[in-house]
Structure formats: structure tokens, C-alpha cells
Design a protein around this motif. Structure first.
Motif, PDB file in Angstrom:
ATOM      1  N   GLY A  71       0.833  -1.194   0.000  1.00  0.00           N
ATOM      2  CA  GLY A  71       0.000   0.000   0.000  1.00  0.00           C
ATOM      3  C   GLY A  71       0.865   1.240   0.000  1.00  0.00           C
ATOM      4  N   ALA A  72       0.605   2.125   0.942  1.00  0.00           N
ATOM      5  CA  ALA A  72       1.332   3.394   1.013  1.00  0.00           C
ATOM      6  C   ALA A  72       2.572   3.305   1.881  1.00  0.00           C
ATOM      7  N   ARG A  73       2.953   2.102   2.303  1.00  0.00           N
ATOM      8  CA  ARG A  73       4.101   1.928   3.196  1.00  0.00           C
ATOM      9  C   ARG A  73       5.084   0.926   2.630  1.00  0.00           C
ATOM     10  N   LEU A  74       6.277   0.911   3.222  1.00  0.00           N
ATOM     11  CA  LEU A  74       7.218  -0.173   3.015  1.00  0.00           C
ATOM     12  C   LEU A  74       7.043  -1.177   4.139  1.00  0.00           C
ATOM     13  N   CYS A  75       7.196  -2.456   3.794  1.00  0.00           N
ATOM     14  CA  CYS A  75       7.067  -3.518   4.787  1.00  0.00           C
ATOM     15  C   CYS A  75       8.186  -4.521   4.605  1.00  0.00           C
ATOM     16  N   ARG A  76       8.482  -5.244   5.668  1.00  0.00           N
ATOM     17  CA  ARG A  76       9.301  -6.435   5.546  1.00  0.00           C
ATOM     18  C   ARG A  76       8.410  -7.566   5.047  1.00  0.00           C
ATOM     19  N   ALA A  77       8.943  -8.353   4.127  1.00  0.00           N
ATOM     20  CA  ALA A  77       8.132  -9.422   3.535  1.00  0.00           C
ATOM     21  C   ALA A  77       7.624 -10.384   4.585  1.00  0.00           C
ATOM     22  N   GLY A  78       8.445 -10.649   5.610  1.00  0.00           N
ATOM     23  CA  GLY A  78       8.033 -11.550   6.685  1.00  0.00           C
ATOM     24  C   GLY A  78       8.155 -13.009   6.297  1.00  0.00           C
ATOM     25  N   GLU A  79       7.934 -13.864   7.272  1.00  0.00           N
ATOM     26  CA  GLU A  79       7.953 -15.298   7.012  1.00  0.00           C
ATOM     27  C   GLU A  79       6.751 -15.682   6.152  1.00  0.00           C
ATOM     28  N   ARG A  80       6.867 -16.783   5.455  1.00  0.00           N
ATOM     29  CA  ARG A  80       5.781 -17.222   4.573  1.00  0.00           C
ATOM     30  C   ARG A  80       4.492 -17.384   5.371  1.00  0.00           C
ATOM     31  N   ASP A 351       8.141   1.831  -8.215  1.00  0.00           N
ATOM     32  CA  ASP A 351       7.644   1.253  -6.961  1.00  0.00           C
ATOM     33  C   ASP A 351       7.514   2.293  -5.860  1.00  0.00           C
ATOM     34  N   LEU A 352       8.374   3.317  -5.907  1.00  0.00           N
ATOM     35  CA  LEU A 352       8.402   4.359  -4.884  1.00  0.00           C
ATOM     36  C   LEU A 352       8.434   5.713  -5.558  1.00  0.00           C
ATOM     37  N   MET A 353       7.930   6.724  -4.858  1.00  0.00           N
ATOM     38  CA  MET A 353       8.117   8.114  -5.285  1.00  0.00           C
ATOM     39  C   MET A 353       9.091   8.775  -4.313  1.00  0.00           C
ATOM     40  N   ASP A 354       9.806   9.782  -4.808  1.00  0.00           N
ATOM     41  CA  ASP A 354      10.960  10.302  -4.073  1.00  0.00           C
ATOM     42  C   ASP A 354      11.012  11.820  -4.205  1.00  0.00           C
ATOM     43  N   SER A 355      11.576  12.485  -3.188  1.00  0.00           N
ATOM     44  CA  SER A 355      11.796  13.925  -3.225  1.00  0.00           C
ATOM     45  C   SER A 355      13.080  14.279  -2.494  1.00  0.00           C
ATOM     46  N   HIS A 356      13.558  15.496  -2.754  1.00  0.00           N
ATOM     47  CA  HIS A 356      14.686  16.098  -2.037  1.00  0.00           C
ATOM     48  C   HIS A 356      14.228  17.412  -1.441  1.00  0.00           C
ATOM     49  N   VAL A 357      14.803  17.787  -0.282  1.00  0.00           N
ATOM     50  CA  VAL A 357      14.489  19.088   0.308  1.00  0.00           C
ATOM     51  C   VAL A 357      15.720  19.618   1.036  1.00  0.00           C
ATOM     52  N   TYR A 358      16.033  20.884   0.794  1.00  0.00           N
ATOM     53  CA  TYR A 358      17.140  21.558   1.475  1.00  0.00           C
ATOM     54  C   TYR A 358      16.630  22.864   2.058  1.00  0.00           C
ATOM     55  N   VAL A 359      17.107  23.177   3.238  1.00  0.00           N
ATOM     56  CA  VAL A 359      16.887  24.485   3.836  1.00  0.00           C
ATOM     57  C   VAL A 359      18.225  25.218   3.796  1.00  0.00           C
ATOM     58  N   ASP A 360      18.260  26.358   3.123  1.00  0.00           N
ATOM     59  CA  ASP A 360      19.474  27.175   3.035  1.00  0.00           C
ATOM     60  C   ASP A 360      20.631  26.421   2.377  1.00  0.00           C
ATOM     61  N   HIS A 361      20.356  25.870   1.216  1.00  0.00           N
ATOM     62  CA  HIS A 361      21.418  25.269   0.403  1.00  0.00           C
ATOM     63  C   HIS A 361      22.459  26.346   0.098  1.00  0.00           C
ATOM     64  N   TYR A 395       3.954  16.621  -2.972  1.00  0.00           N
ATOM     65  CA  TYR A 395       4.438  15.830  -4.098  1.00  0.00           C
ATOM     66  C   TYR A 395       4.292  14.332  -3.828  1.00  0.00           C
ATOM     67  N   ARG A 396       3.776  13.976  -2.697  1.00  0.00           N
ATOM     68  CA  ARG A 396       3.600  12.561  -2.363  1.00  0.00           C
ATOM     69  C   ARG A 396       2.397  12.006  -3.137  1.00  0.00           C
ATOM     70  N   GLU A 397       2.612  10.925  -3.872  1.00  0.00           N
ATOM     71  CA  GLU A 397       1.497  10.285  -4.560  1.00  0.00           C
ATOM     72  C   GLU A 397       0.720   9.434  -3.567  1.00  0.00           C
ATOM     73  N   SER A 398      -0.543   9.741  -3.390  1.00  0.00           N
ATOM     74  CA  SER A 398      -1.373   9.016  -2.426  1.00  0.00           C
ATOM     75  C   SER A 398      -1.404   7.531  -2.781  1.00  0.00           C
ATOM     76  N   GLY A 399      -1.275   6.699  -1.750  1.00  0.00           N
ATOM     77  CA  GLY A 399      -1.382   5.265  -1.944  1.00  0.00           C
ATOM     78  C   GLY A 399      -0.114   4.559  -2.341  1.00  0.00           C
ATOM     79  N   LYS A 400       1.001   5.300  -2.458  1.00  0.00           N
ATOM     80  CA  LYS A 400       2.272   4.690  -2.849  1.00  0.00           C
ATOM     81  C   LYS A 400       3.329   5.080  -1.826  1.00  0.00           C
ATOM     82  N   ASP A 487      -6.323  14.397  -0.074  1.00  0.00           N
ATOM     83  CA  ASP A 487      -5.804  13.937  -1.348  1.00  0.00           C
ATOM     84  C   ASP A 487      -6.235  14.940  -2.411  1.00  0.00           C
ATOM     85  N   VAL A 488      -5.269  15.585  -3.062  1.00  0.00           N
ATOM     86  CA  VAL A 488      -5.567  16.556  -4.106  1.00  0.00           C
ATOM     87  C   VAL A 488      -5.510  15.827  -5.446  1.00  0.00           C
ATOM     88  N   ALA A 489      -6.660  15.696  -6.088  1.00  0.00           N
ATOM     89  CA  ALA A 489      -6.744  14.989  -7.367  1.00  0.00           C
ATOM     90  C   ALA A 489      -6.511  15.981  -8.498  1.00  0.00           C
TER      91      ALA A 489
END
Length: 749
Positions: A71-80, A351-361, A395-400, A487-489
Motif C-alpha cells: 500500500g502506502a508503506r514499506l514492509c518487511r516481507a516476513g515469514e511465509r 515502486d516508490l516516489m521520491d523527493s529532495h528538500v534543502y533548507v538554506d542550500h 508531491y507525495r502520490e497518495s497510496g504509494k 488527497d488533491v486529485a
């Protein structure tokens, strides 16, 4: 008053205002800030006791630890058969040759990462500057035809990844970051006959030139095959292309500057083919529309759609190659601000969406990254009401799953202690899956450095005390995600408008304008965006009212500070008026009259109990850090000073988007060229942040120990400075006569 008299009077007043402004700008800030300092050093190789967060470390990574998107998170696959468990990654970046440590260096790094609570290492910029030296491991590449791999670099990288996996630390592997193709050597087309012109990092021609794409796929295949014996569960994320897209280049008006000669002809050919497929064969145009050009919006929209298609084709092709070699890995395309909302299309199969952010680069009055001309504005993230973080959130895609693979507020910014607590807390509220500090080190030489330098966390004594506590807070879900979500569509029209308007790192402003006066989408809400097929703008929300009663996190005083009031952690970050006691939920704080009015204070229960019943707490109170002025005896802090500049530039600075009129730097010249050029001189000094903390506590006695640079106890604070009476704990920190330090251990009985 007559009309003429009014005009004359107004003109005279304006002349007086301009004269006053000129005088003010001509004088400028003197660059000397009043603050008390004390010497500071932190020894990461020997951190122990309450500041050692190795208890967060896991054992070797197994198949059950493999990361998956759930869903919207990362998970460990876990045991079968078992339910996957959500996981958060608190990471740092290693860049350039620091990606290739020796065995001894790798062991030291992993031990440090354990003590700091780090469970993800991002390997970045190792494709930069191919070298002819086989044994020095400066780059993954030799200077032969691309891709020619350095066997020593590969050997070191394999061993390092294996050691990280054994230590339970995941890897994020970056593919194209800074490699620039060389036509004569790599047998890619010349832009012009006999001319080696190539845009920096080959961006953006590497995204559409067929020969370059083929070579990048070969590079990915051979690199991943070489790492296959150690990468099965350790390499969790692969990033395809750092900070690049064709849509981004067009939206900032740079496409025509970087795509020339043969490559322009190649792009025109693809543009004509796109028009033909779209049924426009009868009246195609060879013209490449410009964002600020006179072309109609409809033509610009079609061109953006064309560029988006090329971006998506490149990313999908690279993803297929990566998955063929490492099927279970999670793939990132590029960062959201580098393409804006069209990245929801071009990165749609990632599989994932990504961003960068800097304060006072860092900024530069000369060439980019010419350290002889560097400056900062010395701003806080709160100066624009945390707008930088809202931009990332929107910039976060909802649900991912969403990650922030770079963030920083580089040294010597005087508010920089705020950045890691802000990021960890906001990422918890927003339920982001990974945050990665840029960077831990930029060269192997940083591993043994003793003074702050550039972006580097390794010797940034302002930020280091906050790392372990924030890793614990973020990774153990101490802050619950915000219950209310928006969620902004976004319709295709809205996304294309953003591209035409050049929306990159200012997404929040665009969304606010789009919503036409609706309630501000604040950080107390979980924010996200999604694609809409409805051309009428819409917003879907389960509840737009932020939590107020019993909130673990609040943003007070016009978003000038953040207050943390959770079960096992409390704190305040931001601006606080000195000399006045402020009530922040379950605790009170009073800054000394001589304080600057900026504070980062975090208290956490190391035994996991509620704050008011904890028997053992870690308190963190860092100030900003400076090096010493060269040539002084005894040594004294080298303070920030105003950059010498003309009146016109100062006037322009008054209206910069960050609201700061200042450009500041350290007076001493950089030490060298290249990495480590901007580095402090020893000894290092930390600002003293004297304050008094008051809170309720269930026990009857407290002992408060200042801690040294290894986390060892120093002489306990005297009774007058740390007392617990009638259930009220009062502690006076960094007072006269105390051992001055950024962290404390409090023991209760």
C-alpha cells in the motif's frame, strides 16, 4: 492637499525612503553575533551508554527482511504466511569515493551507523569522474569506454554491501548521477562534428538518445550482476536517474541550451513521430516550443505530453532491465520536483516516489560549487512557515510509498539543529517510509576528520546529538500518522499548467492557488496528490480538520516552532522568546535572557516509559557550531560575516523568496579545492543555549549528568540546577559553572 502637492510630497517621501534603504544596505550587518560558546567534539567510534542506539540494530538481513511495497508503506516481507510488518528507514548518504571504504573503514562505519540508529545507506555519485588508477577506488568506472568498471572499486563495494547486510542495514543504490558521456571515447554521437560538447552529467540527452540509453542498460546489468552475490536482500532500492527529466529541463527554460546539434535533430525527429501518432501528420511542426515562447498553450501542452512520454519510456526501460537482474528490488525513477506533477505519469510504474528538500542550500556568487565564492542566507525552515516541507508533502502520490532521499540544512547555518528533528517528526506525521540525510561523507578522508565541513554529517556536532533520538522516534513509530488526510486529485489540465508555469520546488503555492481559497493544506494533515481523469478540479478528503486536542505534534506561533508532546518524547524546535517561561503541553521552557531565541530541545525516555514515569532519560540541547579563527592564540570562534557585495545586489536580496536580506560566509578562505574545501579549523565551538526546563514527574529524586563527547557521565549538576520537589522537575541547563555539553542523562529514583 492638492493633487500636485500630494504627488510632490509622495515623491519626496519615496526619495527619503530610498536614501534610508541605501544607507542601510551600504552599512549592512557587521557579521558579529553575540553568543557564548564552548568547545565541542564527538567521538562516534566510542559512543556508549545512553547515547548509543545500537539497540535498534537488527541481525543479518534474511529473506524475511526483504522490503516490499504494501500500500502506502514499506514492509518487511516476513515469514511465509505471516503478515508483512511496516518498516521505516532512517538513512544517510555516502557519496563519491566514500562508497568504497576499506574493510577496516567499513567496519568502523557500520559500528557508527548502529550507534546512530541508521538502517539505510544510500550510495550516491560513484559514477563521477572515471579514473585511470586501478587501485585507488575513486569511482566505479575507469576512464575507458563506458561502462568500464574498476575491479578494485567493485571488490570494495561488494564487501561493503555484504558487511552492511550482515549488520542489518539496507542499501539504496544510485545509477546515473553525474556521469558525462564522452563522444570520442564512448562512441556516442557528437553534437557537432569534432566537437566534444556535452551538457553537464549528460542531462537531459541521456534520457532520449538511443545509444546512451543502451549503454546505461548495459551499465545497470553488469553492475547488478557483479553485486548479485551480496545484493539479494541488502540492495532494497535502486534509483535510476538523479534529479533529471526532460519535462524539468523544459519547465525551467534550459532544454534549448542543453540539447544542441545532433541531439536537437534527434529530439525533433521524435517530436515529429509523436505528432504523427497523434494524428497530426497533415500539419506537423519541427519547431520545439519553449516554455516562455509565443506558442499557444495547446501546442505547449502537446509538447509537454511528448516529453513526458519520452521520460516514461526511458524510466520503464531502465526499470525492466533492473528487475531482470534483481527482481525483488524497489525502483525509483527520479525526484518529484524534477518534472513536477507530470512525474505522476512518467514515474507511474515505479515502486516508490521520491523527493529532495534543502533548507538554506549553499549559494555561490561565482561558478556553482566554487567554494571561494560560497555563502548562505542563515535562514530557518520556520522563516517561510515550513513551506519547504509542505512542498515535499504535496508531491507525495497518495497510496504509494514515499521517500525523501536527500535533505539537509548545511553547516554553518545557525538554525541547523532543527533539521533532523523537523524531518523525522514531519515524516512520521505524513507517514513517509524513508528519510535519508545528505550526506554522511563525501570522501573517505571525512571518516577521520575532526571539524565540520560542507554537507557532511560525520563531523557536524550540531546535528549529531539529534540523530540517535530521532532515529528512535521515527523508526519505532513514536509519532502516529496524522489521522486527517487530504488527497488533491489533479487533472491533466492542472498538471500541464504546472509545467507551463515552471512549478518545481514550489508545489504548495501552486496547490493553494488551485484550491481557490480553500483551507490551507497544513502539515497537521496527511497530504498527497493523485491523478484525476475529471478535467474539473477536485479535492477528495476524509477530514480536513487537523488534530488539536491531545496532539503529539503542533506547529505554534504562526508556524515559528514545532512542539513535540508524545508519550515517551517531548521537545520544542524553533523560535522561542528569551526571558519568558513558555508552556508547551506537558512541559515548560524558559530561555536565558542572553539566548538568541532559537532552540532545539528534545527529551526522550530511554526505558520506553511515559516521560512522567521514566527512570532514565536522554535530553538533547545542541547549539550551532563554528570553527576557530585561523592564527588566533588562544583560539576563538570564527563568526559568520556579511558577504561584500554592491548596493544593487543587497536591494535584490531584500525581495528574495526566503525573505532574507543577508548573504553570509566565514571570512577565512576555503582550505583547498574539491571535497573538504569548506571546512572549519580546530577547535570547534558550540553555541551555549542556557535554559530552564520544568515538567511533572512521578519520582522523588533526580540526578542529571552532563555527558562528554563519548556519552560518558561528567560531574552531576548541582542540586540548585536539577531538583525534583513535590512532583515538579526543574532543570537549569548550560548554566554558569556547569560542564557545558549538548546532551544529558537524567536518572530518577
Amino acid at each position: 492637499m492638492t493633487r500636485k502637492a500630494f504627488i510632490r510630497g509622495t515623491a519626496h517621501a519615496l526619495r527619503l525612503c530610498w536614501f534610508a534603504l541605501v544607507c542601510c544596505l551600504a552599512c549592512g550587518p557587521r557579521g558579529v553575533f553575540s553568543a557564548d560558546f564552548y568547545k565541542i567534539s564527538i567521538d562516534q567510534d566510542h559512543l556508549a551508554g545512553i547515547v548509543d542506539f545500537s539497540d535498534l540494530a537488527r541481525g543479518p538481513l534474511r529473506d524475511s527482511d526483504r522490503l516490499i511495497a504494501c500500500g502506502a508503506r514499506l514492509c518487511r516481507a516476513g515469514e511465509r504466511g505471516a503478515e508483512p510488518k511496516p518498516v521505516r528507514l532512517f538513512g544517510v548518504t555516502l557519496a563519491f569515493d566514500s562508497v568504497f571504504p576499506s574493510d577496516d573503514q567499513a567496519d568502523r562505519l557500520i559500528a557508527r551507523f548502529h550507534r546512530l540508529g541508521i538502517n539505510l545507506v544510500r550510495l550516491h555519485s560513484f559514477d563521477t569522474v572515471p579514473s585511470s588508477r586501478l587501485t585507488t577506488a575513486e569511482s566505479i568506472l575507469l576512464d575507458g569506454p563506458f561502462p568500464s568498471f574498476n575491479p578494485e572499486s567493485l571488490r570494495r563495494l561488494r564487501r561493503f554491501i555484504a558487511k552492511l547486510a550482515q549488520g542489518g542495514i539496507y542499501v539504496d543504490l544510485n545509477l546515473h548521477v553525474a556521469y558525462t558521456f564522452r563522444p570520442a571515447i564512448d562512441k556516442v554521437p557528437f553534437a557537432f562534428p569534432g566537437d566534444d560538447f556535452m551538457p553537464e552529467d549528460s542531462k537531459p540527452v541521456h534520457l532520449f538518445d538511443e545509444r546512451m540509453i543502451g549503454l546505461q542498460k548495459e551499465y545497470a546489468r553488469r553492475l547488478l550482476r557483479a553485486l548479485a552475490p551480496v545484493s539479494r536482500n541488502a540492495v532494497a532500492i535502486v534509483e535510476i536517474s538523479n534529479e533529471s527529466s526532460l519535462v524539468y529541463e523544459w519547465s525551467i527554460g534550459r532544454l534549448g541550451d542543453d540539447v544542441k546539434g545532433y541531439y536537437r535533430d534527434e529530439l525533433v525527429g521524435k517530436w515529429l513521430a509523436f505528432q504523427s501518432r497523434a494524428g497530426e501528420a497533415a500539419n506537423p511542426t519541427r519547431h520545439l516550443p519553449e516554455r516562455d515562447g509565443p506558442e499557444p498553450s495547446a501546442l505547449k501542452n502537446r509538447f509537454v505530453a511528448f516529453l513526458t512520454e519520452l521520460d516514461q519510456s526511458y524510466l520503464d526501460g531502465m526499470r525492466e532491465t533492473i528487475k531482470s537482474e534483481l527482481p525483488g528490488v524497489l525502483v525509483v525513477g527520479t525526484q518529484m520536483a524534477y518534472g513536477g506533477y507530470q512525474n505522476l505519469i512518467s514515474n507511474g510504474n515505479m515502486d516508490l516516489m521520491d523527493s529532495h528538500v534543502y533548507v538554506d542550500h549553499y549559494g555561490f556568487t561565482g561558478k556553482f560549487f566554487d567554494w571561494g565564492t560560497w555563502y548562505i542566507h542563515d535562514v530557518s525552515a520556520f522563516d517561510d512557515g515550513l513551506e519547504s516541507f509542505r512542498n515535499v508533502a504535496l508531491y507525495r502520490e497518495s497510496g504509494k510509498p514515499y521517500i525523501v532521499s536527500e535533505y539537509n540544512q548545511p553547516w554553518p547555518n545557525r538554525q541547523a539543529a532543527e533539521i533532523i528533528p523537523l524531518m523525522a517528526t514531519i515524516a512520521s506525521l505524513q507517514d513517509w517510509s524513508a528519510i535519508v540525510f545528505y550526506d554522511y561523507s563525501s570522501t573517505r578522508a571525512d571518516f577521520d576528520a575532526t571539524t565540520p565541513r560542507e554537507f557532511v554529517l560525520d563531523t557536524d556536532f550540531t546535528k549529531l546529538p539529534t540523530v540517535g533520538p530521532m532515529a528512535w522516534l521515527y523508526r519505532t513509530f513514536q509519532i502516529a500518522p496524522a489521522a486527517a488526510a487530504v488527497d488533491v486529485a489533479l487533472s491533466s489540465g492542472a498538471r500541464l499548467t504546472a509545467s507551463r508555469d515552471g512549478v518545481t520546488d514550489d508545489s504548495a503555492r501552486f496547490i493553494d492557488a488551485l484550491r481557490q481559497g480553500a483551507t490551507r493544506t497544513g502539515l497537521s494533515l496527511r497530504l498527497g496528490v493523485s491523478l484525476s481523469t475529471d478535467e474539473s478540479y477536485s479535492v477528495r478528503a476524509n477530514d480536513e480538520r487537523p488534530q488539536t486536542v491531545g496532539a503529539q505534534v503542533s506547529f505554534g506561533d504562526g508556524r515559528q516552532r514545532m512542539v513535540l508532546d508524545a508519550r515517551s518524547a517531548i521537545g520544542v524546535v524553533g523560535r522561542v522568546a528569551p526571558g519568558v517561561e513558555h508552556a508547551f503541553g506537558s512541559f515548560q521552557l524558559k530561555l536565558s535572557d542572553r539566548a538568541r531565541g532559537v532552540v532545539t530541545f528534545i527529551a526522550m525516555a530511554r526505558d520506553g516509559e511515559p516521560i512522567e514515569r521514566s527512570r532514565r532519560m536522554l535530553w538533547v540541547l545542541p547549539g550551532y557550531t563554528l570553527g576557530s579563527k585561523p592564527g588566533t592564540s588562544p583560539p576563538e570562534p570564527e563568526r559568520l560575516a556579511a558577504v561584500s557585495q554592491g548596493i544593487v545586489q543587497r536591494a535584490k536580496d531584500l525581495v528574495k523568496s526566503d525573505g532574507s536580506p543577508r548573504r553570509l560566509r566565514l571570512p577565512s578562505t576555503p582550505r583547498t579545492a574539491g571535497f573538504g574545501a569548506l571546512a572549519a579549523y580546530a577547535p570547534v565551538w558550540m553555541e551555549r543555549v542556557e535554559c530552564t526546563i520544568t515538567l511533572r514527574h512521578a519520582f522523588s529524586h533526580v540526578t542529571a549528568y552532563p555527558l562528554d563527547g563519548r556519552g560518558r557521565r561528567l560531574a552531576a549538576l548541582p542540586l540548585r540546577d536539577a531538583q525534583l520537589r513535590d512532583g515538579v522537575l526543574t532543570v537549569h541547563l548550560q548554566a554558569d559553572g556547569q560542564e557545558l555539553t549538548p546532551w544529558y542523562e537524567l536518572v530518577f529514583d
